[in-house]
Design an enzyme around this catalytic site. Structure first.
Site, short mmCIF file in Angstrom:
data_model
loop_
_atom_site.label_atom_id
_atom_site.label_comp_id
_atom_site.label_asym_id
_atom_site.label_seq_id
_atom_site.Cartn_x
_atom_site.Cartn_y
_atom_site.Cartn_z
N ASP A 192 -9.05 -0.61 2.86
CA ASP A 192 -9.12 0.00 1.53
C ASP A 192 -10.40 -0.43 0.80
O ASP A 192 -11.08 0.40 0.19
CB ASP A 192 -7.90 -0.41 0.69
CG ASP A 192 -6.62 0.28 1.15
OD1 ASP A 192 -6.71 1.08 2.10
OD2 ASP A 192 -5.55 0.01 0.58
N THR A 224 -3.48 5.08 -3.80
CA THR A 224 -2.39 5.86 -3.20
C THR A 224 -1.11 5.76 -4.02
O THR A 224 -0.39 6.75 -4.17
CB THR A 224 -2.12 5.39 -1.76
OG1 THR A 224 -1.97 3.97 -1.76
CG2 THR A 224 -3.26 5.74 -0.84
N THR A 225 -0.83 4.57 -4.55
CA THR A 225 0.37 4.42 -5.40
C THR A 225 0.17 5.16 -6.71
O THR A 225 1.09 5.84 -7.19
CB THR A 225 0.63 2.93 -5.68
OG1 THR A 225 0.72 2.23 -4.43
CG2 THR A 225 1.92 2.73 -6.45
N ASP A 273 0.85 -1.19 0.00
CA ASP A 273 0.00 0.00 0.00
C ASP A 273 0.89 1.25 0.00
O ASP A 273 1.70 1.43 0.90
CB ASP A 273 -0.91 -0.02 1.24
CG ASP A 273 -1.79 1.21 1.31
OD1 ASP A 273 -2.49 1.49 0.33
OD2 ASP A 273 -1.77 1.90 2.34
#
Length: 546
Positions: A391, A94-95, A61
Site C-alpha cells: 500500500d 479501500t476502507t 486492509d
C-alpha cells in the site's frame, strides 16, 4: 372469459422488485460497511479471518478483508468490487471508499422510503460528486519537485501517513524511508513488478533490509555447492530452462540389449550428453548458471571444480526479474550459446539470512530493480507487513506521478461537506435536500476516526464544523494523538489528492448503480444433480475416452 396464464421465467426463479428490493440492497451494503468500519484510521482494529482450509489472515486492509469474505449478495458484491478497484488503482483508501458508498446509500434511504424517484437521487449525487472532485483539485497543494531533498521528505510523509493505520505503525519512520528508497530505485515508468518482496521468518522487524538488485531464496542444493565461490565481480550470467541432470527412464520404457557392452554404450551416451551441455556453459564464459529446472549433483560438482556458481529450480518470477535487470535471455538449449545471450551485473553474492540462503545480484546494467527482504515472527504478521508495504509503495508511486497532496485525518472530507452544504442552500427543490444529504454523508470519515479512537465524535465534529466555517482553516482534521483537532497539513498527515478523487468517484458510482436497480431476478440452480435430471457428467466409460 378467463385469460390464460403466461409463464416467462423458469420454474423456481426468484424475482423481487420495487421499493422493498431497493431497501434490501441498501441494507445489504450497510452490513458490508459494518464489517470494515472499525478498521479505519490509526486506531482501527484488525480482523482475523479463517478460510475453509484453516488458513488464518489477520488484516485491517479493507480490500483484503472483503476478498477473504465469501459474499454472495449480488448488490453487496458491488462494494467488494470498488474496494478491489481502489486497491489496484491507488493502493490505499479501500476502507474509506466502502464507508463512503454505504453512507451515501444510508442518506438516500429516507428519500427512497418517501417515494422520491431513484433517478432524481442519482442525478443529484453525480452533480455533487463532480463538484467535490473539482473542489479537491482546486484545494490540492502542488508538490515541488525541484528540490530533491524536500521532495523525498514529502514522499516519506505520504508513506508514513499510509503506514499509520497498519500493524507496523510504530516502525513507520524506518519503513517509510525504505519504501521511498525502493521507488527511487525504479525506472521512470515505475513498474511495480520490479520491486520484489521476500519473507523470511525469524528475527526482528527492524532486521528487514532493502537490497539494491534482485534477491531470491536458493531452493535446493546438491552436495558440492559448498565448494562453489559465493561472490563475484562483474560475472556473466547464464539463464536456462534446461534440466542439468541425468534423466531417469520412463516407467514403460523398454531397451533390449544383447550384451554388457551395449548397456555401457547407452550409459556413456547419457553421460556424454550431460557433459557436453556443461562444457558448453563453461566455454561460453558464464560464471553464474541459473535454471528454472533442477541442476543435479554431477553438474553442481562440475561447476564447483571450475569456480562457477549454479542454482536450480529458480522461481519463474525471480528469473524474469533477473533477466530484466541483468539483460540476456532465458534459453532452452545450449547449442550455439555465446555472450550475446548472457546477462551481467556489477556483483553477485550468496548470503545467509535467517535459516535461508539468498542469492543477490546487484547493479544490473539493463533495468533498475530492488528487493525488500522482510523479517518477523509469526507468518500472519509478515504477510500483513507485506500488504502494508505494498500500500505504501503504491501511495509513493501515485504521489510521484500526480504532483498534488491534501491533508488526511478527515480534513478534506469536512471541507467538502461544508462546501456542498453551503451550495445546497443556494438552490431550490429536492436537489437541495439530496446534495445536503451527500454533504452529511462525507462526515462519516472523521466521525469513524473518532469512534475507532474512543473519542467523543459529536464534540470533535462540532469543533471541526466551527473551524471549517471560516475559509482560513481549510485543513483542520482529527488529531488522534491529542484527542482534539489540528491543522493536518502542518502536522504532515498528507495523502496524494488522487486517492480522495478516486475514492469519491468510485463510491458515488457504486451508490448510483445500486440505486438504479429496482428488480433482482435470480435463476434457479442449473446444476443437473440439483434438479434430479439431466445428463450425467462424462467420465471414463461414457462417451469418447480421454
Amino acid at each position: 372469459m378467463m385469460q390464460p396464464q403466461i409463464i416467462l421465467l423458469k420454474e423456481g426463479t426468484d424475482q423481487s422488485q420495487g421499493k422493498p428490493q431497493l431497501i434490501s440492497n441498501i441494507n445489504a451494503c450497510q452490513i458490508i460497511s459494518e464489517a470494515v468500519r472499525t478498521t479505519l484510521g490509526p486506531r482501527g482494529m484488525d480482523k482475523l479471518i479463517v478460510a475453509d482450509n484453516g488458513k488464518t489472515t489477520i488484516s485491517n486492509d479493507g480490500a483484503t478483508i472483503l476478498k477473504e469474505l465469501d459474499i454472495v449478495h449480488p448488490a453487496a458484491k458491488t462494494l467488494v468490487d470498488i474496494a478491489k478497484s481502489q486497491d489496484a488503482e491507488v493502493g490505499d483508501g479501500t476502507t474509506s471508499v466502502v464507508l463512503l458508498a454505504a453512507e451515501f446509500l444510508k442518506q438516500a434511504k429516507p428519500f427512497v422510503e418517501d417515494n422520491v424517484h431513484p433517478q432524481i437521487i442519482v442525478k443529484s449525487y453525480r452533480k455533487a460528486a463532480n463538484m467535490a472532485v473539482l473542489k479537491i483539485k482546486e484545494l490540492a497543494v502542488p508538490v515541488k519537485k525541484d528540490n530533491l531533498e524536500e521532495f523525498r521528505a514529502l514522499l516519506e510523509k505520504c508513506a508514513a501517513t499510509s503506514l499509520c493505520s497498519k500493524l507496523i505503525a510504530r516502525q513507520k519512520g524506518y519503513f517509510s524511508k525504505m519504501v521511498v528508497d525502493a521507488v527511487f530505485n525504479m525506472d521512470e515508468l515505475l513498474p511495480l513488478n520490479m520491486i520484489g518482496i521476500k519473507k523470511v521468518q525469524g528475527g526482528a522487524l527492524e532486521e528487514t533490509r532493502l537490497v539494491d538488485g534482485v534477491a531470491f531464496k536458493k531452493t535446493f542444493s546438491y552436495a558440492g555447492f559448498e565448494m562453489q565461490p559465493k561472490t563475484y565481480k562483474d560475472p556473466k550470467i547464464a539463464m536456462l530452462n534446461i534440466e542439468l541432470e541425468l534423466k531417469s527412464e520412463r516407467e514403460n520404457a523398454e531397451i533390449r540389449l544383447e550384451n554388457v557392452e551395449e548397456y555401457q554404450a547407452v550409459v556413456d551416451v547419457e553421460w556424454n550428453i550431460l557433459y557436453e551441455k556443461l562444457q558448453k556453459l563453461h566455454d561460453c564464459g558464464a560464471k553464474v548458471v541459473l535454471s528454472k529446472l533442477p541442476i543435479g549433483d554431477v553438474a553442481t560438482q562440475f561447476f564447483a571444480d571450475r569456480d562457477m556458481f549454479c542454482a536450480g529450480r529458480v522461481v519463474d518470477e525471480d528469473m524474469k526479474r533477473t533477466q530484466k535487470a541483468c539483460g540476456g535471455s532465458i534459453i532452452s538449449t545450449v547449442q550455439n550459446i555465446d555472450e550475446s545471450v548472457l546477462g551481467t551485473c556489477s556483483s553477485f553474492e550468496e548470503i545467509q539470512i535467517g535459516k535461508e540462503r539468498y542469492n543477490i545480484f546487484s547493479g544490473g546494467h539493463k533495468a533498475k530493480t530492488c528487493t525488500i527482504i522482510l523479517r518477523g515472527g509469526a507468518e500472519q504478521f509478515i504477510e500483513e507487513t507485506e500488504r502494508s508495504l505494498h500500500d505504501a509503495i503504491m501511495i509513493v508511486r501515485r504521489a510521484m506521478r500526480n504532483d498534488s497532496i491534501v491533508a488526511g485525518g478527515g480534513a478534506i472530507e469536512m471541507e467538502l461537506s461544508r462546501y456542498l452544504r453551503d451550495y445546497s442552500r443556494t438552490i431550490p427543490g429536492k436537489e437541495q435536500l439530496l446534495i445536503a444529504a451527500m454533504a452529511k454523508a462525507l462526515e462519516v470519515i472523521p466521525r469513524q476516526l473518532c469512534d475507532n479512537a474512543g473519542f467523543d465524535a459529536t464534540n470533535i465534529l462540532n469543533k471541526l464544523r466551527q473551524k471549517h466555517a471560516s475559509d482560513c482553516n481549510l485543513w483542520y482534521g482529527v488529531d488522534i494523538n491529542n484527542e482534539d483537532i489540528a491543522d493536518n497539513l502542518e502536522a504532515t498527515v498528507w495523502e496524494p489528492a488522487i486517492i480522495k478523487v478516486n475514492a469519491l468517484t468510485a463510491a458515488c458510482e457504486a451508490a448510483c448503480l445500486i440505486l438504479s436497480v429496482d428488480e433482482t431476478i435470480k435463476n434457479p440452480s442449473s446444476d443437473p444433480g440439483a434438479q434430479g435430471g439431466g445428463m450425467p457428467p462424462r467420465g471414463r466409460g461414457r462417451g469418447r475416452p480421454f
